[in-house]
Design an enzyme around this catalytic site. Structure first.
Site, PDB file in Angstrom:
ATOM      1  N   ASN A   1       0.834  -1.200   0.000  1.00 34.44           N
ATOM      2  CA  ASN A   1       0.000   0.000   0.000  1.00 34.44           C
ATOM      3  C   ASN A   1       0.876   1.260   0.000  1.00 34.44           C
ATOM      4  O   ASN A   1       2.028   1.215  -0.382  1.00 34.44           O
ATOM      5  CB  ASN A   1      -1.000  -0.011   1.156  1.00 34.44           C
ATOM      6  CG  ASN A   1      -2.344   0.572   0.762  1.00 34.44           C
ATOM      7  OD1 ASN A   1      -2.418   1.665   0.220  1.00 34.44           O
ATOM      8  ND2 ASN A   1      -3.422  -0.151   1.028  1.00 34.44           N
ATOM      9  N   ARG A   2       0.335   2.371   0.450  1.00 37.22           N
ATOM     10  CA  ARG A   2       0.964   3.673   0.212  1.00 37.22           C
ATOM     11  C   ARG A   2       1.631   4.255   1.454  1.00 37.22           C
ATOM     12  O   ARG A   2       1.128   4.105   2.567  1.00 37.22           O
ATOM     13  CB  ARG A   2      -0.081   4.669  -0.319  1.00 37.22           C
ATOM     14  CG  ARG A   2      -0.611   4.293  -1.697  1.00 37.22           C
ATOM     15  CD  ARG A   2      -1.841   5.096  -2.074  1.00 37.22           C
ATOM     16  NE  ARG A   2      -2.270   4.783  -3.447  1.00 37.22           N
ATOM     17  CZ  ARG A   2      -3.049   3.752  -3.770  1.00 37.22           C
ATOM     18  NH1 ARG A   2      -3.495   2.941  -2.819  1.00 37.22           N
ATOM     19  NH2 ARG A   2      -3.370   3.530  -5.025  1.00 37.22           N
TER      20      ARG A   2
ATOM     21  N   HIS B   1       3.500   0.052  -2.720  1.00 39.73           N
ATOM     22  CA  HIS B   1       3.915  -1.353  -2.814  1.00 39.73           C
ATOM     23  C   HIS B   1       5.424  -1.543  -2.916  1.00 39.73           C
ATOM     24  O   HIS B   1       5.917  -2.404  -3.646  1.00 39.73           O
ATOM     25  CB  HIS B   1       3.230  -2.030  -4.000  1.00 39.73           C
ATOM     26  CG  HIS B   1       1.744  -2.167  -3.860  1.00 39.73           C
ATOM     27  ND1 HIS B   1       1.115  -2.318  -2.647  1.00 39.73           N
ATOM     28  CD2 HIS B   1       0.759  -2.166  -4.809  1.00 39.73           C
ATOM     29  CE1 HIS B   1      -0.202  -2.420  -2.837  1.00 39.73           C
ATOM     30  NE2 HIS B   1      -0.436  -2.316  -4.134  1.00 39.73           N
TER      31      HIS B   1
ATOM     32  N   HIS C   1      -1.071  -9.823  -3.853  1.00 42.26           N
ATOM     33  CA  HIS C   1      -1.932  -8.954  -4.649  1.00 42.26           C
ATOM     34  C   HIS C   1      -2.676  -9.724  -5.741  1.00 42.26           C
ATOM     35  O   HIS C   1      -2.768  -9.264  -6.878  1.00 42.26           O
ATOM     36  CB  HIS C   1      -1.075  -7.850  -5.270  1.00 42.26           C
ATOM     37  CG  HIS C   1      -1.801  -6.567  -5.523  1.00 42.26           C
ATOM     38  ND1 HIS C   1      -2.723  -6.421  -6.534  1.00 42.26           N
ATOM     39  CD2 HIS C   1      -1.749  -5.361  -4.899  1.00 42.26           C
ATOM     40  CE1 HIS C   1      -3.191  -5.184  -6.535  1.00 42.26           C
ATOM     41  NE2 HIS C   1      -2.618  -4.520  -5.544  1.00 42.26           N
TER      42      HIS C   1
ATOM     43  N   TYR D   1      -5.682 -10.910  -7.991  1.00 40.53           N
ATOM     44  CA  TYR D   1      -6.963 -10.396  -8.462  1.00 40.53           C
ATOM     45  C   TYR D   1      -7.881 -11.606  -8.668  1.00 40.53           C
ATOM     46  O   TYR D   1      -7.614 -12.451  -9.537  1.00 40.53           O
ATOM     47  CB  TYR D   1      -6.819  -9.671  -9.796  1.00 40.53           C
ATOM     48  CG  TYR D   1      -6.189  -8.307  -9.754  1.00 40.53           C
ATOM     49  CD1 TYR D   1      -6.926  -7.173 -10.080  1.00 40.53           C
ATOM     50  CD2 TYR D   1      -4.842  -8.143  -9.445  1.00 40.53           C
ATOM     51  CE1 TYR D   1      -6.348  -5.904 -10.092  1.00 40.53           C
ATOM     52  CE2 TYR D   1      -4.253  -6.884  -9.443  1.00 40.53           C
ATOM     53  CZ  TYR D   1      -5.009  -5.773  -9.772  1.00 40.53           C
ATOM     54  OH  TYR D   1      -4.425  -4.528  -9.785  1.00 40.53           O
TER      55      TYR D   1
ATOM     56  N   ASP E   1     -11.262   1.035  -3.137  1.00 41.64           N
ATOM     57  CA  ASP E   1      -9.815   0.896  -3.016  1.00 41.64           C
ATOM     58  C   ASP E   1      -9.439   1.446  -1.649  1.00 41.64           C
ATOM     59  O   ASP E   1      -8.718   2.439  -1.530  1.00 41.64           O
ATOM     60  CB  ASP E   1      -9.098   1.647  -4.144  1.00 41.64           C
ATOM     61  CG  ASP E   1      -7.612   1.285  -4.242  1.00 41.64           C
ATOM     62  OD1 ASP E   1      -7.170   0.397  -3.477  1.00 41.64           O
ATOM     63  OD2 ASP E   1      -6.906   1.883  -5.068  1.00 41.64           O
TER      64      ASP E   1
ATOM     65  N   GLN F   1      -7.259  -4.481   2.452  1.00 44.39           N
ATOM     66  CA  GLN F   1      -7.519  -3.553   1.353  1.00 44.39           C
ATOM     67  C   GLN F   1      -8.429  -4.250   0.352  1.00 44.39           C
ATOM     68  O   GLN F   1      -8.041  -5.253  -0.265  1.00 44.39           O
ATOM     69  CB  GLN F   1      -6.225  -3.116   0.673  1.00 44.39           C
ATOM     70  CG  GLN F   1      -6.400  -2.035  -0.384  1.00 44.39           C
ATOM     71  CD  GLN F   1      -6.405  -0.624   0.200  1.00 44.39           C
ATOM     72  OE1 GLN F   1      -6.221  -0.443   1.402  1.00 44.39           O
ATOM     73  NE2 GLN F   1      -6.602   0.375  -0.645  1.00 44.39           N
TER      74      GLN F   1
ATOM     75  N   GLU G   1      -6.389  -7.674   0.044  1.00 45.15           N
ATOM     76  CA  GLU G   1      -4.998  -7.663   0.479  1.00 45.15           C
ATOM     77  C   GLU G   1      -4.939  -7.517   1.997  1.00 45.15           C
ATOM     78  O   GLU G   1      -5.190  -6.440   2.536  1.00 45.15           O
ATOM     79  CB  GLU G   1      -4.252  -6.507  -0.182  1.00 45.15           C
ATOM     80  CG  GLU G   1      -4.362  -6.479  -1.701  1.00 45.15           C
ATOM     81  CD  GLU G   1      -4.162  -5.085  -2.259  1.00 45.15           C
ATOM     82  OE1 GLU G   1      -3.080  -4.497  -2.020  1.00 45.15           O
ATOM     83  OE2 GLU G   1      -5.096  -4.568  -2.914  1.00 45.15           O
TER      84      GLU G   1
END
Length: 384
Positions: free
Chosen positions: A120-121, A146, A218, A220, A284, A321, A349
């Site tokens: 993440n950020r 990430h 991560h 999908y 998100d 997340q 996540e």
């Protein structure tokens, strides 16, 4: 929860361009006539290309139920998860590519990979530890996402099968200063395919300097088995009554608003498409999990009525997340020449909260020398 521990073998029904056998163990089953048949755990490996002089290898794990998981040593990437639907038909449930070239392209949106040193950020790519300011590589609107420009998703991990187990061990040494992070960080990630169609991921790390650590996967997911182009008809439940509010760059503001009577409320099963249009940009966000303790705990579920597939998520982490593939735009050609449109897949996540190194009220993410980072997550598949 029970996990099956076994050695591994190659399945005679699968052929590979270049493969190596590991040990094997059979599991006896009875067929409809009462005759004993053998089903096996297996792990095989095949060449998946090269990056420079380094070999990329794909590891194929199969359990006695026929569930199959494929993992690369490049980025620890889960390329495939194949599980049955309610009629027993096997189907692919993660997005991915047919070859290494897809995973190497600049536009690859972290399909299936391990992310770190910080998932993440981190706002503005900076944080301070013990009065010293560190500056990271930035790769997302002036923020670090990430792990930066070359996170753990873009390195080749050391990989080996664990003897006597249905597990793949990946290790990597992230050196002091890599992407701006302090300290040498030793990481071990173990993927284990269980007998009851669960993929368990165990993360462990140690460091020789204080450093932020937040590891995740991560993948999908699209449980339709490649039949539905989007996940809008999937239903989701998340055990969380609040989220971390974010600004327009998806950086937490420090506020933890409740989800009740908002589009963010997934406390009961809800179709993703019901409220998606009410959320600017799409889902998100990090949900603050309502946990009962520190052990593995069921915290989220995803259901696709058409296939009957159910995915349950268990974790030891405080947050998750939930991302609905908002940045997919139909230009990425995935598996079988299929283009992935907006909302083609969803991510769950498991993690600590975004920007925790700069948010003193969030659960801490600074790993100090002498401490051990541990995190476990399970994605369990069944039908109903």
């Amino acid at each position: 929860m029970k996990y099956f521990i076994s050695a591994v073998t190659i399945l005679a029904t699968i052929s590979f361009l270049s493969c190596n056998d590991h040990n094997e163990k059979s599991v006896d089953k009875n067929d409809s006539s009462g005759n004993t048949i053998q089903k096996k755990y297996s792990m095989t490996e095949q060449s998946y290309g090269t990056i420079g002089t380094e070999k990329v290898v794909q590891y194929i794990l199969t359990n006695p139920s026929g569930m199959m998981v494929k993992i690369l040593n490049y980025g620890g990437t889960v390329t495939n998860i194949v599980v049955p639907d309610k009629n027993g038909q096997m189907g692919e449930v993660v997005l991915g590519y047919d070859s290494l070239a897809g995973y190497l392209q600049k536009a690859n949106p972290y399909f299936g990979c391990l992310v770190g040193r910080y998932a993440n950020r981190i706002a503005k790519g900076t944080f301070t530890i013990d009065g010293k300011k560190y500056t990271l590589a930035t790769n997302n609107n002036g923020n670090s996402l990430h792990g930066g420009l070359k996170g753990f998703d873009k390195v080749i991990w050391n990989a080996k099968a664990i003897p006597g187990d249905s597990s793949l061990q990946l290790t990597y040494l992230s050196k002091d200063g890599e992407e701006g992070y302090p300290g040498n960080l030793s990481i071990e990630v173990v993927y284990t395919l269980g007998s009851d169609n669960q993929l368990k991921i165990d993360y462990t790390a140690t460091a020789d300097k204080a450093t932020p650590v937040n590891l995740s996967n991560h993948c999908y997911f699209n449980l339709s088995g490649e039949k539905d182009s989007t996940i809008l008809d999937h239903e989701v439940q998340i055990k969380a009554t609040s989220i971390t509010a974010v600004n327009d760059q998806l950086i937490p503001t420090g506020v933890l608003p409740g989800v009740k009577n908002t589009p963010m409320d997934f406390t009961t099963m809800k179709r993703i498409g019901n409220d998606l249009s009410k959320v600017a940009g799409g889902y998100d966000h990090n949900w603050v999990l309502d946990r009962q303790g520190k052990d593995l705990e069921l915290i989220a579920s995803v259901y696709h009525a058409g296939s009957g597939r159910l995915m349950e998520v268990f974790t030891t982490e405080p947050g998750i997340q939930f991302y609905t593939g908002n940045f997919l735009d139909g230009t990425l050609k995935g598996r079988n020449n299929k283009f992935y449109v907006k909302h083609a897949g969803l991510c769950l996540e498991t993690q600590h909260f975004p920007d925790s190194p700069n948010q003193l009220k969030f659960p801490g993410t600074i790993l100090k020398p002498g401490e051990v980072y541990k995190h476990s997550t399970i994605y369990k598949f069944s039908t109903k």
